[in-house]
Write a protein that holds these residues in place. Structure first.
Motif, PDB file in Angstrom:
ATOM      1  N   LYS A   1       2.881  -4.846  -8.324  1.00 16.44           N
ATOM      2  CA  LYS A   1       3.787  -4.381  -7.480  1.00 16.44           C
ATOM      3  C   LYS A   1       4.104  -3.293  -8.199  1.00 16.44           C
ATOM      4  CE  LYS A   1       7.473  -7.271  -5.116  1.00 16.44           C
ATOM      5  NZ  LYS A   1       8.229  -8.701  -5.465  1.00 16.44           N
ATOM      6  N   LYS A   2       5.155  -3.618  -9.158  1.00 11.45           N
ATOM      7  CA  LYS A   2       5.506  -1.693  -9.099  1.00 11.45           C
ATOM      8  C   LYS A   2       5.141  -0.676  -8.515  1.00 11.45           C
ATOM      9  CE  LYS A   2       7.569  -2.625 -12.988  1.00 11.45           C
ATOM     10  NZ  LYS A   2       8.380  -2.167 -14.389  1.00 11.45           N
ATOM     11  N   LYS A   3       3.428  -1.161  -9.477  1.00 11.14           N
ATOM     12  CA  LYS A   3       2.400   0.024  -9.511  1.00 11.14           C
ATOM     13  C   LYS A   3       2.162   0.395  -7.814  1.00 11.14           C
ATOM     14  CE  LYS A   3       2.009   0.880 -13.733  1.00 11.14           C
ATOM     15  NZ  LYS A   3       2.520   1.711 -14.220  1.00 11.14           N
ATOM     16  N   LEU A   4       2.112  -0.746  -6.993  1.00 10.05           N
ATOM     17  CA  LEU A   4       2.162  -0.599  -5.033  1.00 10.05           C
ATOM     18  C   LEU A   4       3.277   0.115  -4.752  1.00 10.05           C
ATOM     19  CD1 LEU A   4       0.768  -4.252  -4.460  1.00 10.05           C
ATOM     20  CD2 LEU A   4      -0.921  -1.898  -4.496  1.00 10.05           C
ATOM     21  N   VAL A   5       4.397  -0.456  -5.252  1.00  9.91           N
ATOM     22  CA  VAL A   5       5.305  -0.243  -4.897  1.00  9.91           C
ATOM     23  C   VAL A   5       5.400   1.268  -4.843  1.00  9.91           C
ATOM     24  CG1 VAL A   5       7.941   0.268  -5.299  1.00  9.91           C
ATOM     25  CG2 VAL A   5       6.699  -1.849  -4.597  1.00  9.91           C
ATOM     26  N   THR A   6       5.280   2.172  -5.936  1.00  7.04           N
ATOM     27  CA  THR A   6       4.787   3.478  -6.490  1.00  7.04           C
ATOM     28  C   THR A   6       3.611   4.947  -5.654  1.00  7.04           C
ATOM     29  OG1 THR A   6       5.459   2.831  -8.345  1.00  7.04           O
ATOM     30  CG2 THR A   6       4.367   5.416  -8.420  1.00  7.04           C
ATOM     31  N   ALA A   7       2.860   3.531  -5.290  1.00  7.23           N
ATOM     32  CA  ALA A   7       1.668   3.979  -4.066  1.00  7.23           C
ATOM     33  C   ALA A   7       1.487   4.108  -2.501  1.00  7.23           C
ATOM     34  CB  ALA A   7       0.240   2.749  -4.183  1.00  7.23           C
ATOM     35  N   GLN A   8       2.896   3.528  -2.406  1.00  8.51           N
ATOM     36  CA  GLN A   8       3.545   3.642  -0.987  1.00  8.51           C
ATOM     37  C   GLN A   8       4.062   4.900  -0.792  1.00  8.51           C
ATOM     38  OE1 GLN A   8       4.502   0.033   1.508  1.00  8.51           O
ATOM     39  NE2 GLN A   8       5.762   0.090  -0.660  1.00  8.51           N
ATOM     40  N   GLU A   9       4.445   5.964  -1.799  1.00  9.82           N
ATOM     41  CA  GLU A   9       4.403   7.548  -1.379  1.00  9.82           C
ATOM     42  C   GLU A   9       3.446   7.982  -1.107  1.00  9.82           C
ATOM     43  OE1 GLU A   9       6.919  10.428  -1.694  1.00  9.82           O
ATOM     44  OE2 GLU A   9       8.070   8.743  -2.241  1.00  9.82           O
ATOM     45  N   PRO A  10       3.878   8.701  -0.017  1.00  8.21           N
ATOM     46  CA  PRO A  10       2.815  10.036   0.933  1.00  8.21           C
ATOM     47  C   PRO A  10       2.223  10.204  -0.652  1.00  8.21           C
ATOM     48  CG  PRO A  10       4.726   9.480   2.328  1.00  8.21           C
ATOM     49  CD  PRO A  10       4.614   8.847   0.773  1.00  8.21           C
ATOM     50  N   SER A  11       3.273  10.705  -1.516  1.00  6.92           N
ATOM     51  CA  SER A  11       2.702  12.010  -1.987  1.00  6.92           C
ATOM     52  C   SER A  11       1.793  11.907  -4.195  1.00  6.92           C
ATOM     53  CB  SER A  11       3.621  12.945  -2.823  1.00  6.92           C
ATOM     54  OG  SER A  11       4.278  12.402  -3.398  1.00  6.92           O
ATOM     55  N   ALA A  12       1.673  10.042  -3.469  1.00  9.20           N
ATOM     56  CA  ALA A  12       1.179   9.487  -4.626  1.00  9.20           C
ATOM     57  C   ALA A  12      -0.475   9.658  -4.940  1.00  9.20           C
ATOM     58  CB  ALA A  12       1.489   8.025  -5.327  1.00  9.20           C
ATOM     59  N   ASP A  13      -0.671   9.427  -5.953  1.00  7.28           N
ATOM     60  CA  ASP A  13      -2.116  10.057  -6.766  1.00  7.28           C
ATOM     61  C   ASP A  13      -2.328   8.856  -6.997  1.00  7.28           C
ATOM     62  OD1 ASP A  13      -4.627  10.319  -7.533  1.00  7.28           O
ATOM     63  OD2 ASP A  13      -3.932  11.962  -8.974  1.00  7.28           O
ATOM     64  N   LYS A  14      -3.007   7.914  -5.495  1.00  8.90           N
ATOM     65  CA  LYS A  14      -3.803   6.619  -5.510  1.00  8.90           C
ATOM     66  C   LYS A  14      -4.935   5.801  -6.735  1.00  8.90           C
ATOM     67  CE  LYS A  14      -2.593   5.650  -0.957  1.00  8.90           C
ATOM     68  NZ  LYS A  14      -1.387   6.537  -0.711  1.00  8.90           N
ATOM     69  N   ALA A  15      -5.306   7.409  -7.258  1.00  5.32           N
ATOM     70  CA  ALA A  15      -7.165   6.642  -7.930  1.00  5.32           C
ATOM     71  C   ALA A  15      -6.201   6.663  -8.689  1.00  5.32           C
ATOM     72  CB  ALA A  15      -7.808   8.310  -7.944  1.00  5.32           C
ATOM     73  N   LYS A  16      -5.519   7.309  -9.827  1.00  7.22           N
ATOM     74  CA  LYS A  16      -4.721   7.427 -11.004  1.00  7.22           C
ATOM     75  C   LYS A  16      -3.489   5.497 -10.965  1.00  7.22           C
ATOM     76  CE  LYS A  16      -4.676  11.826 -12.147  1.00  7.22           C
ATOM     77  NZ  LYS A  16      -3.274  13.029 -12.617  1.00  7.22           N
ATOM     78  N   ILE A  17      -3.158   5.910 -10.177  1.00  2.05           N
ATOM     79  CA  ILE A  17      -2.638   4.505  -9.858  1.00  2.05           C
ATOM     80  C   ILE A  17      -3.650   2.849 -10.261  1.00  2.05           C
ATOM     81  CG2 ILE A  17      -0.632   3.229  -8.550  1.00  2.05           C
ATOM     82  CD1 ILE A  17       0.553   5.140  -7.550  1.00  2.05           C
ATOM     83  N   GLN A  18      -4.569   3.642  -9.587  1.00  3.09           N
ATOM     84  CA  GLN A  18      -5.519   2.545  -9.583  1.00  3.09           C
ATOM     85  C   GLN A  18      -6.115   2.454 -10.775  1.00  3.09           C
ATOM     86  OE1 GLN A  18      -6.765  -0.347  -6.993  1.00  3.09           O
ATOM     87  NE2 GLN A  18      -8.045  -0.690  -9.319  1.00  3.09           N
ATOM     88  N   GLY A  19      -5.957   3.401 -11.381  1.00  7.98           N
ATOM     89  CA  GLY A  19      -6.773   3.457 -13.083  1.00  7.98           C
ATOM     90  C   GLY A  19      -5.395   2.221 -14.076  1.00  7.98           C
ATOM     91  N   GLU A  20      -4.224   2.223 -13.995  1.00  5.92           N
ATOM     92  CA  GLU A  20      -3.457   1.580 -14.118  1.00  5.92           C
ATOM     93  C   GLU A  20      -3.628   0.154 -13.600  1.00  5.92           C
ATOM     94  OE1 GLU A  20       0.734   4.188 -15.051  1.00  5.92           O
ATOM     95  OE2 GLU A  20       0.136   4.018 -13.018  1.00  5.92           O
ATOM     96  N   ILE A  21      -3.757   0.098 -12.113  1.00  5.50           N
ATOM     97  CA  ILE A  21      -4.150  -1.575 -11.995  1.00  5.50           C
ATOM     98  C   ILE A  21      -5.114  -2.175 -12.567  1.00  5.50           C
ATOM     99  CG2 ILE A  21      -4.506  -2.856  -9.994  1.00  5.50           C
ATOM    100  CD1 ILE A  21      -2.655  -0.953  -8.594  1.00  5.50           C
ATOM    101  N   SER A  22      -6.797  -1.130 -12.611  1.00  8.76           N
ATOM    102  CA  SER A  22      -7.551  -1.940 -13.278  1.00  8.76           C
ATOM    103  C   SER A  22      -7.184  -2.453 -15.049  1.00  8.76           C
ATOM    104  CB  SER A  22      -8.561  -0.793 -12.858  1.00  8.76           C
ATOM    105  OG  SER A  22      -9.083  -0.364 -11.787  1.00  8.76           O
ATOM    106  N   GLN A  23      -6.777  -1.300 -14.964  1.00 13.02           N
ATOM    107  CA  GLN A  23      -6.183  -1.711 -17.088  1.00 13.02           C
ATOM    108  C   GLN A  23      -5.584  -3.548 -17.088  1.00 13.02           C
ATOM    109  OE1 GLN A  23      -7.412  -0.821 -20.090  1.00 13.02           O
ATOM    110  NE2 GLN A  23      -8.704   0.395 -18.016  1.00 13.02           N
TER     111      GLN A  23
END
Length: 399
Positions: free
Chosen positions: A92-114
């Motif tokens: 949930k926290k990762k998704l909140v971070t992903a809503q930031e327009p400048s966030a790198d969604k690919a890297k965030i997805q890497g963390e979510i995948s783990q």
């Protein structure tokens, strides 16, 4: 009169000594066993009651062992559920971070995948004695039971009471049947396409289910009382009331419907005012998000990346369901602990009850033993005196 053939004194002394020896043997038996009722011959009624109570006590001991096994299963499931909740919170926290327009969604997805892999590992390992309460066929209902108590009713009948936990789509995290109906692998539809409104017509409230996005307990009123926004979409006309989009039509077009041209709390609905449309209608298309399960979240997917807010709502809905399942496990664990404490106290009470029926009073038995030993010595002396009477008679015939 003295007789050589019949020695009454010796008979009496012998009978008395025999009874004393019997009483002495009984007392010595009580001292050696610690019980005044050690066999049915001692007291058939008390022996029978005590035997039944000992049997029940042994059954309660078996229940305690079963409770220990059940507690281990519940604690294992709760630990897994709690760990899974913490992981989902991280997602949930990762998704909140992903809503930031400048966030790198690919890297965030890497963390979510783990984190998603960690969730799978937690569910797979939350097993005790071959049972896993976090995975199973979520499309069916299974009842897991823990032995809770042994009961003997007033008629003497016995029964075993159990503590139950239901495994279904509301408690299973991953659906092993492949139907994706578990809390982690099902898609949460965070849209709401209908709402039940209480329509006040001439002072009488009537419930109608109409198209909407979110729900509130509303009283439908006419004209400016809606105090909302109007939206004309391809799906139809909508009025937003307190943040709720409600399908609506002009009052002049709803002739014949229950609330058309009726007097409401705010006045009479007239042409140009908006009234609730009680006929089926679809909510605005913008209010229908595409859901994805927690294990299927993929921010590298263009569609999902554009609906992070909807994914966040789905994760939040899953967290609420997981918290509810964890609360159920926690309440069962607490009940098992209380039942275990109760059985311990009940076992002690039964032991005391048995003791009152069959245990010997050692102080009393000690005093009785001393008295009987003295009586035994006196009885021997009395028998000896009685047997010497014949010798005294013989002296009468001596010259």
């Amino acid at each position: 009169m003295s007789s050589l053939l019949t020695n009454s004194s010796a008979m009496t002394a012998l009978q008395t000594l025999t009874q004393i020896n019997k009483d002495l043997a009984t007392t010595q038996g009580r001292i050696s066993t610690g019980q005044k009722v050690s066999k049915a011959a001692d007291n058939a009624a008390y022996w029978s009651i005590a035997t039944t109570m000992r049997s029940d006590n042994e059954a309660l001991g078996a229940v305690q062992e079963a409770l220990g096994l059940g507690a281990s299963k519940v604690d294992t499931a709760y630990s897994g559920m709690d760990a899974a909740i913490n992981i989902v919170k991280e997602i949930k926290k990762k998704l909140v971070t992903a809503q930031e327009p400048s966030a790198d969604k690919a890297k965030i997805q890497g963390e979510i995948s783990q984190l998603q892999e960690q969730l799978k590992g937690i569910v797979a390992s939350a097993s005790f004695s071959g049972e896993n309460w976090l995975t199973g066929d979520a499309t069916t209902t299974a009842i897991k039971t823990v032995v809770g108590s042994f009961v003997r009713d007033s008629s003497g009948g016995v029964s075993i009471k159990t503590i139950d936990y239901t495994l279904d789509s509301s408690t299973i995290l991953i659906d092993s049947s492949g139907n994706d109906a578990g809390l982690l692998d099902k898609q949460y539809n965070v849209s709401q396409n209908s709402v039940t409104l209480k329509v006040n017509t001439n002072g009488t409230e009537t419930e109608y289910t109409v198209a909407a996005y979110t729900t509130d307990d509303l009283i439908a009123q006419g004209g400016s009382e809606f105090q909302g926004n109007y939206a004309k979409t391809a799906s139809g006309d909508f009025v937003q009331v307190q943040g709720v989009w409600v399908a609506a039509v002009d009052a002049t077009t709803v002739a014949g419907q229950d609330i058309a041209a009726q007097t409401t709390a705010s006045g009479t609905i007239t042409a140009g005012d908006w009234a609730v449309d009680t006929s089926p209608a679809a909510a605005p298309a913008t209010n229908v998000p595409a859901g994805a399960s927690i294990l299927d979240i993929d921010l590298t997917n263009t569609t999902q990346a554009g609906k992070v807010g909807d994914l966040l709502k789905g994760v939040d809905a899953a967290l609420k369901d997981m918290a509810s399942a964890a609360a159920s496990l926690g309440s069962i664990s607490s009940r098992i602990d209380m039942q275990n404490d109760f059985i311990s106290k009940l076992t002690d009470s039964l032991d005391r009850g048995i003791g009152r029926l069959v245990d010997a009073d050692m102080e009393e038995e000690s005093a009785r033993l001393s008295a009987l030993q003295v009586q035994q010595q006196l009885g021997i002396q009395s028998l000896s005196i009685a047997n010497s009477n014949a010798q005294n008679i013989l002296s009468l015939f001596r010259q």
